[in-house]
Design a protein around this motif. Structure first.
Motif, PDB file in Angstrom:
ATOM      1  N   ARG A  26       0.812  -1.216   0.000  1.00 59.58           N
ATOM      2  CA  ARG A  26       0.000   0.000   0.000  1.00 59.58           C
ATOM      3  C   ARG A  26       0.845   1.265   0.000  1.00 59.58           C
ATOM      4  O   ARG A  26       0.443   2.278  -0.557  1.00 59.58           O
ATOM      5  N   GLN A  27       1.950   1.215   0.675  1.00 58.12           N
ATOM      6  CA  GLN A  27       2.848   2.369   0.737  1.00 58.12           C
ATOM      7  C   GLN A  27       4.276   1.843   0.664  1.00 58.12           C
ATOM      8  O   GLN A  27       4.550   0.722   1.081  1.00 58.12           O
ATOM      9  N   ARG A  28       5.155   2.688   0.160  1.00 54.78           N
ATOM     10  CA  ARG A  28       6.553   2.295   0.043  1.00 54.78           C
ATOM     11  C   ARG A  28       7.446   3.467   0.380  1.00 54.78           C
ATOM     12  O   ARG A  28       7.167   4.607  -0.030  1.00 54.78           O
ATOM     13  N   GLY A  29       8.481   3.199   1.120  1.00 53.83           N
ATOM     14  CA  GLY A  29       9.477   4.213   1.428  1.00 53.83           C
ATOM     15  C   GLY A  29      10.538   4.262   0.345  1.00 53.83           C
ATOM     16  O   GLY A  29      10.410   3.658  -0.719  1.00 53.83           O
ATOM     17  N   PHE A  45       1.848  16.434   9.917  1.00 55.64           N
ATOM     18  CA  PHE A  45       1.810  15.442  10.985  1.00 55.64           C
ATOM     19  C   PHE A  45       0.703  15.806  11.969  1.00 55.64           C
ATOM     20  O   PHE A  45       0.587  16.968  12.387  1.00 55.64           O
ATOM     21  N   ASP A  46      -0.121  14.814  12.340  1.00 53.47           N
ATOM     22  CA  ASP A  46      -1.203  15.108  13.264  1.00 53.47           C
ATOM     23  C   ASP A  46      -1.246  14.167  14.460  1.00 53.47           C
ATOM     24  O   ASP A  46      -2.178  14.231  15.270  1.00 53.47           O
ATOM     25  N   TYR A  47      -0.254  13.314  14.566  1.00 58.87           N
ATOM     26  CA  TYR A  47      -0.216  12.386  15.692  1.00 58.87           C
ATOM     27  C   TYR A  47       1.232  12.081  15.981  1.00 58.87           C
ATOM     28  O   TYR A  47       2.015  11.836  15.053  1.00 58.87           O
ATOM     29  N   PHE A  48       1.583  12.107  17.261  1.00 55.84           N
ATOM     30  CA  PHE A  48       2.980  11.962  17.648  1.00 55.84           C
ATOM     31  C   PHE A  48       3.086  10.909  18.752  1.00 55.84           C
ATOM     32  O   PHE A  48       2.206  10.808  19.618  1.00 55.84           O
ATOM     33  N   ALA A  75      -5.246   5.836  13.256  1.00 54.84           N
ATOM     34  CA  ALA A  75      -4.343   6.458  14.220  1.00 54.84           C
ATOM     35  C   ALA A  75      -4.120   5.488  15.368  1.00 54.84           C
ATOM     36  O   ALA A  75      -4.980   4.705  15.702  1.00 54.84           O
ATOM     37  N   GLY A  76      -2.967   5.562  15.944  1.00 55.73           N
ATOM     38  CA  GLY A  76      -2.675   4.636  17.028  1.00 55.73           C
ATOM     39  C   GLY A  76      -1.291   4.077  16.869  1.00 55.73           C
ATOM     40  O   GLY A  76      -0.626   4.306  15.874  1.00 55.73           O
ATOM     41  N   GLU A  77      -0.864   3.369  17.885  1.00 59.33           N
ATOM     42  CA  GLU A  77       0.516   2.932  17.870  1.00 59.33           C
ATOM     43  C   GLU A  77       0.730   1.715  16.989  1.00 59.33           C
ATOM     44  O   GLU A  77      -0.182   0.938  16.711  1.00 59.33           O
ATOM     45  N   LEU A  78       1.969   1.568  16.549  1.00 58.87           N
ATOM     46  CA  LEU A  78       2.440   0.352  15.908  1.00 58.87           C
ATOM     47  C   LEU A  78       2.962  -0.572  16.988  1.00 58.87           C
ATOM     48  O   LEU A  78       3.520  -0.133  17.989  1.00 58.87           O
ATOM     49  N   TYR A 117      -2.501  11.173   8.872  1.00 56.51           N
ATOM     50  CA  TYR A 117      -3.509  10.160   8.614  1.00 56.51           C
ATOM     51  C   TYR A 117      -3.262   9.436   7.286  1.00 56.51           C
ATOM     52  O   TYR A 117      -3.084  10.069   6.249  1.00 56.51           O
ATOM     53  N   GLY A 118      -3.263   8.112   7.352  1.00 55.38           N
ATOM     54  CA  GLY A 118      -3.112   7.320   6.141  1.00 55.38           C
ATOM     55  C   GLY A 118      -1.688   7.186   5.647  1.00 55.38           C
ATOM     56  O   GLY A 118      -1.458   6.519   4.633  1.00 55.38           O
TER      57      GLY A 118
END
Lengths: 114, 111
Positions: free
Chosen positions: A55-58, B30-33, A100-103, B95-96
Motif C-alpha cells: 500500500r505504501q513504500r518508502g 503530521f497530526d499524531y505523535f 491512528a494509534g501505535e504500531l 492520517y493514512g
C-alpha cells in the motif's frame, strides 16, 4: 495473546545473496509494516502491506520486496545483498491501515552482510 | 532531509530527577505523535502519544508536551528510574501515511 513475532532473530549472509525475513502480526491486526534500523539511526520505513497488497513504500530500491499472506503474516525479501543492507529489520503491525494509534513491533531480525 | 529530529544523541540523568527528551519536526501535516522506548535486543515499545489537537498528555510518570507553532514536542519523565535507561524514539504520522521516526536519544539514568 502473542505479540508480533519475527524469524529468524539473527542471520549472516554474504554480498550478492538473497534473504527472506518472516513476520506474524499481533492477533487482530491486519496491517504489516517493515522498517530498517541501521546502527545509530531510527527505524526507516520500507513498505506496508494490507489486504495482501503493498500500500505504501518508502525510499528503498526494488531489491526490497515483500508479500502478505491471507493469514496476514508477511515476508520481506532482499535480493543482491549489499554490505549496507546490514541492519535490524523490524516488523510492525497495526489494527487497520491508516488508523491512528501505535504500531506494535517485533523484536527484529538482525541481518549481517559480509 | 530528516522530517523528525532528535538533536541530543544521549542524555544522562540522576535517579529521581526529571528527564526531558526533545523532538522537532518539519512536516506540518503530521497530526499524531508518539514516543517509543527500545531496550537492547528488543523491538521498540509504545510509551505515550499525543494528538495534534492537544498540547499535553500525561500517563503516570510520563508526560508529552506538544508545541505546534514551534513544531516541537518533549517527553518528561518524573521521577526518573534506572529502568528507564533505554533509547527513546520520537515518531510522527499523518492520517493514512507511514510513521516517521527520529534517530533516537539514549537515556541513561544513574543510580
Amino acid at each position: 495473546d502473542a505479540g508480533v513475532t519475527q524469524s529468524p532473530t539473527h542471520l549472516i549472509k554474504t554480498r550478492g545473496q538473497q534473504v527472506t525475513l518472516r513476520c506474524s502480526p499481533k492477533s487482530g491486526h491486519d496491517t504489516v509494516s517493515w522498517y530498517q534500523q541501521a546502527l545509530g539511526q531510527g527505524p526507516q520505513f520500507i513498505f506496508q502491506y494490507y489486504e495482501e497488497e503493498e500500500r505504501q513504500r518508502g525510499n528503498f530500491p526494488d531489491r526490497f520486496s515483500g508479500h502478505q499472506f491471507p493469514n496476514y503474516s508477511s515476508e520481506l525479501n532482499v535480493n543482491a545483498l549489499l554490505l549496507g543492507d546490514s541492519a535490524l529489520y523490524l516488523c510492525a503491525s497495526s489494527p487497520r491501515q491508516g488508523a491512528a494509534g501505535e504500531l506494535f513491533f517485533g523484536e527484529g531480525s538482525r541481518l549481517t552482510v559480509l | 532531509d530528516q522530517q523528525v529530529k532528535q538533536n541530543s544523541p544521549s542524555l544522562s540523568v540522576q535517579e529521581g530527577r526529571i528527564s526531558i527528551l526533545n523532538c522537532d519536526y518539519t512536516n506540518s501535516m503530521f497530526d499524531y505523535f508518539l514516543w517509543y522506548k527500545k531496550y537492547p535486543a528488543e523491538g521498540p515499545t509504545f510509551l505515550i502519544s499525543i494528538s495534534s489537537i492537544k498540547d499535553k498528555n500525561e500517563d503516570g510518570r510520563f508526560t508529552v508536551f506538544l508545541n505546534k507553532s514551534a513544531k516541537h514536542l518533549s517527553l518528561h519523565i518524573v521521577p526518573s528510574q534506572p529502568g528507564d535507561s533505554a533509547v527513546y524514539f520520537c515518531a510522527a504520522v499523518s492520517y493514512g501515511q507511514n510513521f516517521v521516526f527520529g534517530p533516537g536519544t539514549r537515556l541513561s539514568v544513574l543510580p
